[in-house]
Design an enzyme around this catalytic site. Structure first.
Site, PDB file in Angstrom:
ATOM      1  N   TYR A   1       4.558   4.757  11.249  1.00  0.00           N
ATOM      2  CA  TYR A   1       4.899   3.343  11.383  1.00  0.00           C
ATOM      3  C   TYR A   1       5.712   2.776  10.216  1.00  0.00           C
ATOM      4  O   TYR A   1       6.002   1.589  10.191  1.00  0.00           O
ATOM      5  CB  TYR A   1       3.635   2.494  11.585  1.00  0.00           C
TER       6      TYR A   1
ATOM      7  N   ARG B   1       0.860  -1.182   0.000  1.00  0.00           N
ATOM      8  CA  ARG B   1       0.000   0.000   0.000  1.00  0.00           C
ATOM      9  C   ARG B   1       0.897   1.232   0.000  1.00  0.00           C
ATOM     10  O   ARG B   1       1.484   1.584   1.016  1.00  0.00           O
ATOM     11  CB  ARG B   1      -0.915  -0.034   1.230  1.00  0.00           C
TER      12      ARG B   1
ATOM     13  N   HIS C   1      -3.335   4.297   4.940  1.00  0.00           N
ATOM     14  CA  HIS C   1      -4.484   3.400   5.063  1.00  0.00           C
ATOM     15  C   HIS C   1      -5.753   4.065   4.537  1.00  0.00           C
ATOM     16  O   HIS C   1      -6.488   3.493   3.747  1.00  0.00           O
ATOM     17  CB  HIS C   1      -4.658   2.997   6.527  1.00  0.00           C
TER      18      HIS C   1
END
Length: 372
Positions: free
Chosen positions: A281, A268, A272
């Site tokens: 992260y 990805r 998100h």
């Protein structure tokens, strides 16, 4: 009745596995087509169609992301970087088959022929679904994780019982494999030999949780063995490979061979959703490494090397993508006309007493507001 202590169990029969596990095991490394000898056997027409859909899908993702920044979408989970999985899933199905997407799979629905505006209606917050699932053979976008998987199994099993030649393809992310619905769906599908294909898009993170903190399995595809179905591991950025693996799984399901679990290893590229800060992260170095393995670049290189893609064809794909984005932008910038009474329209085929009472209450309030 025998007295206590008189029972002496006989030795158990020799144990043998119910299913030979060897044919179920996935590849040791993700299967690839592009950049290998297998690429020469790939259908040129299919490769060109995949390429045009990838270019279109990348522009669709960019435009939908821009619409969230303009306040025209409440949220958008982008599939940028995962377009090969999205497009291949749509193209691997026949018209009579069913697609069961997750919330990130609007591109797969669009590639299957769904109006892009209808595909985004749920994410705008205007409608329960935004399209007729039966008309397009696309189940409602599933926001709860993995709940679409048992639905896909149920539809596929029912189709087989009725003698309908239908296969269901259910899409889920790596995070969805940590849900109980994933286990229930795969277990029922294998026991019933339901004609269903499970596509796991392993994009590395369940929001901010990396795969290593979700499972200790060698791969997600290895989980298939525990349910008694084949597992396939494929490079999720290789559109030709994903299409080949899914098409084989769909054909196997249609022929009565039962379900298959396909893990597509992808990434990805964007956050998100627009509400997520991915920099908390993961680092830029990791993202850039995956940009070098971009699905469009991979396929474009193969087509160019084989003399199948010239400047005119490349520009044509970009022009078609821009036309889609312009149409999407124009129509999404129009305020929709919504009827609050539609809240009660598609809850049950026959309204319950409580729903009728609530509908009458709302109707009375709307009429009173109009009089004021």
């Amino acid at each position: 009745m025998e007295q206590r202590g008189s029972y002496r169990p006989s030795p158990p029969p020799a144990w043998t596995p119910r299913t030979d596990p060897a044919p179920l095991l996935p590849e040791a490394r993700p299967y690839r087509v592009l950049g290998t000898e297998a690429a020469a056997k790939a259908d040129p027409a299919l490769l060109l169609e995949l390429y045009e859909q990838l270019v279109r899908g990348r522009r669709y993702n960019a435009q939908a992301t821009a619409l969230t920044k303009q306040g025209r979408l409440a949220v958008y989970p982008s599939s940028t970087g995962q377009e090969a999985c999205e497009v291949a899933a749509a193209l691997a199905l026949e018209e009579r088959d069913w697609l069961f997407p997750s919330y990130r799979d609007t591109l797969a629905a669009v590639a299957r022929g769904l109006d892009p505006v209808q595909a985004l209606t749920l994410l705008r917050g205007d409608w329960h679904t935004g399209y007729d699932p039966h008309e397009h053979r696309v189940a409602p976008l599933s926001t709860p994780l993995a709940t679409q998987l048992p639905h896909a199994v149920g539809l596929a099993h029912a189709a087989r019982l009725k003698g309908d030649d239908v296969v269901a393809l259910a899409m889920v992310g790596d995070g969805g494999t940590s849900e109980g619905d994933f286990h229930e769906a795969l277990n029922f599908a294998a026991v019933w030999k339901a004609p269903v294909v499970f596509l796991v898009q392993n994009n590395g993170f369940a929001i901010s949780v990396p795969l290593a903190k979700q499972t200790a399995a060698p791969s997600l595809a290895h989980k298939a063995v525990g349910y008694g179905m084949p597992g396939r591991l494929v490079d999720g950025n290789d559109a030709a490979a994903v299409h080949e693996v899914l098409a084989e799984a769909v054909q196997r399901a249609r022929a009565g061979g039962g379900p298959t679990l396909v893990e597509a290893v992808t990434y990805r590229i964007e956050a998100h959703t627009n509400a997520d800060d991915a920099t908390r992260y993961r680092g830029d170095t990791e993202v850039e490494a995956w940009r070098a393995h971009d699905p469009i670049t991979l396929l474009e290189g193969e087509l160019t090397d084989r003399g199948l893609l010239d400047d005119a064809r490349r520009q044509g794909a970009r022009d078609a993508a821009e036309a889609l984005a312009a149409d999407l932008r124009e129509r999404m910038n129009q305020d929709p006309v919504l009827d609050p009474m539609d809240l009660f329209t598609h809850v049950y085929a026959e309204q319950t007493t409580q729903l009728r009472e609530q509908a009458e209450q709302l109707r009375a309030e709307l009429e009173a507001e109009a009089e004021r």
